[in-house]
Scaffold this active site. Structure first.
Site, mmCIF file in Angstrom:
data_model
loop_
_atom_site.group_PDB
_atom_site.id
_atom_site.type_symbol
_atom_site.label_atom_id
_atom_site.label_comp_id
_atom_site.label_asym_id
_atom_site.label_seq_id
_atom_site.Cartn_x
_atom_site.Cartn_y
_atom_site.Cartn_z
ATOM 1 N N ASP A 30 9.047 11.671 8.315
ATOM 2 C CA ASP A 30 7.780 11.834 7.584
ATOM 3 C C ASP A 30 6.709 12.438 8.496
ATOM 4 O O ASP A 30 6.429 11.928 9.588
ATOM 5 C CB ASP A 30 7.338 10.481 7.048
ATOM 6 C CG ASP A 30 6.249 10.596 5.981
ATOM 7 O OD1 ASP A 30 6.233 9.768 5.071
ATOM 8 O OD2 ASP A 30 5.429 11.538 6.069
ATOM 9 N N SER A 44 4.071 14.718 3.807
ATOM 10 C CA SER A 44 4.728 13.721 2.964
ATOM 11 C C SER A 44 4.571 14.099 1.487
ATOM 12 O O SER A 44 4.947 15.193 1.078
ATOM 13 C CB SER A 44 4.153 12.337 3.270
ATOM 14 O OG SER A 44 4.921 11.347 2.629
#
EC number: 3.1.1.3
Length: 430
Positions: A166, A47
């Site tokens: 993600d 991320s």
């Protein structure tokens, strides 16, 4: 610090807008331990941690990366719903920032070294991508790693024909379980580089391999991961990351300093007979070594002698001037006070030139004393003695008027006083 003969990895945890903390840590490592970054076998990130890992592995400007995070947070805070506002396109902003920050050949220097954590949409498994064919693929991998469903959009992006979201959903801290991995997280916990909160709470929350201590500060950090705080708060987080990285280096750098080189000369010099012989020769070798060292230092100092002498002269003049000014200031403060004390002393020692009269005494006395007849008689006699004394000591040919030395008293007092002769008996007239 890990020994040089071993391999180590660096892993950055996903944290949303708190990725500014990673920028501070990466800046500290690049500034104070560049070999730690240059010799790292792998640099992982998930991320927001993937963005910092990419910037660190490609050699991009970390200051510009931190400024981009603050600019994105400002744009999010301008809107009513923040990042959830329909006009705020986080994916587009991240792609444009990476295009501007990363060099053109960035994919070549990170192949096999940079690892980006992704979550595959089809089965939810974690995938670490470390091979990139172009700069666009490297940027797309970062976009996929930072794509939070619903928060960033509804349609997940794709990388090489596969849909990903993600990476923090499946593995927020890649390869954290390896002992040779230096883990970095903006949440206080068991990571190698993380904030050290002064909390006595021993409870720990582990979210997708990320250790998060259960306390109020971590709850605050979690709330600001998706909804950015003020720019000044982000700035302090970046500074905290720098300080935490520096503390990690200070705590672990002693291991490398304590490791001695193992060559032949070192081995021979550490042998007991050689050390005893060296100690016995010290009285003979020390004077020679001191003379040689002094001569070398003197020769090295000769080019700087004029400048050093001029500097010492200036410093000596400054010190003397400072002392003179202090002395003048002290004398200026004490002299007026001493003069005033002498004037007051002279005034106190001087006596009145004219004797006080009865009227003056009577005005200074209270009414009950002023009306007392015996006291008035005593004062009159005292004035008569003063007049006789003055006539005997300072007798001149000046004819005093009859009433010149007679005291003027009130009518009530005059009627009761006895008649005083003009010349005292027994003294010749002047």
């Amino acid at each position: 610090m890990l020994p040089k003969d071993t391999k180590w990895n660096i892993s950055f945890a996903g944290c949303g807008f708190l990725g500014i903390y990673h920028i501070g840590v990466a800046s500290c490592l690049r500034e104070h331990a560049p070999f730690l970054v240059a010799n790292a076998k792998h640099i992982y990130g998930a991320s927001a941690g993937a963005l910092t890992a990419t910037a660190l592995a490609t050699g991009a400007c970390l200051g510009e990366a931190g400024a981009n995070i603050i600019d994105v947070s400002k744009e999010a805070r301008k809107r009513f719903l923040g990042p959830l506002h329909p006009s705020f396109n986080l994916v587009k902003i991240i792609r444009s920032c990476l295009l501007k920050t990363l060099p053109d050949d960035c994919h070549k220097c990170v192949n096999g070294r940079l690892g980006i954590s992704l979550t595959r949409v089809s089965d939810g498994e974690n995938v670490i991508i470390s091979q990139f064919n172009s700069k666009d693929e490297l940027i797309q991998a970062n976009v996929c790693s930072t794509f939070i469903p619903v928060y960033c959009g509804l349609i997940p992006p794709s990388f090489q024909g596969v849909r990903y979201v993600d990476g923090g959903i499946s593995d927020n801290l890649p390869l954290y379980e390896l002992k040779n991995t230096i883990t970095v997280s903006p949440f206080s916990g068991e990571s190698d580089i993380c904030p050290q909160d002064s909390s006595t709470n021993i409870h720990e929350l582990r979210v997708t391999n990320t250790s998060i201590q259960f306390n109020l500060r971590n709850l605050y950090r979690l709330s600001k991961a998706l909804f950015p705080p003020e720019p000044m708060v982000l700035r302090e987080m970046c500074k905290q990351g720098y300080r935490d990285g520096l503390r990690f280096l200070r705590r672990n750098a002693l291991l490398e300093a304590c490791v001695e080189p193992k060559d032949l000369m070192t081995t021979l010099s550490n042998m007991l007979p050689v050390r005893l012989a060296t100690a016995m020769m010290v009285p003979y070798t020390l004077p020679l070594e001191s003379a040689v060292s002094f001569t070398i230092r003197l020769l090295e100092w000769l080019p700087d002698v004029p400048e050093d002498i001029r500097w010492m002269k200036e410093q000596t003049g400054s010190i003397c001037q400072y002392l003179v000014m202090r002395a003048k200031r002290k004398l200026g403060d004490h002299l007026p006070s001493r003069l005033s004390e002498q004037v007051e002393l002279r005034r106190a020692q001087s006596l009145p030139s004219v004797p006080l009269s009865y009227a003056t005494y009577s005005e200074a006395l209270p009414n009950w004393l002023r009306n007392n007849l015996s006291l008035g008689d005593a004062m009159a006699k005292w004035e008569e003695c003063q007049r006789q004394l003055l006539l005997g000591l300072f007798c001149t040919n000046i004819a005093f008027p009859p009433d010149a030395l007679r005291m003027r008293v009130s009518a009530s007092s005059t009627s009761m006083e006895p008649a005083v002769p003009q010349h005292p008996p027994g003294l010749p007239p002047c």
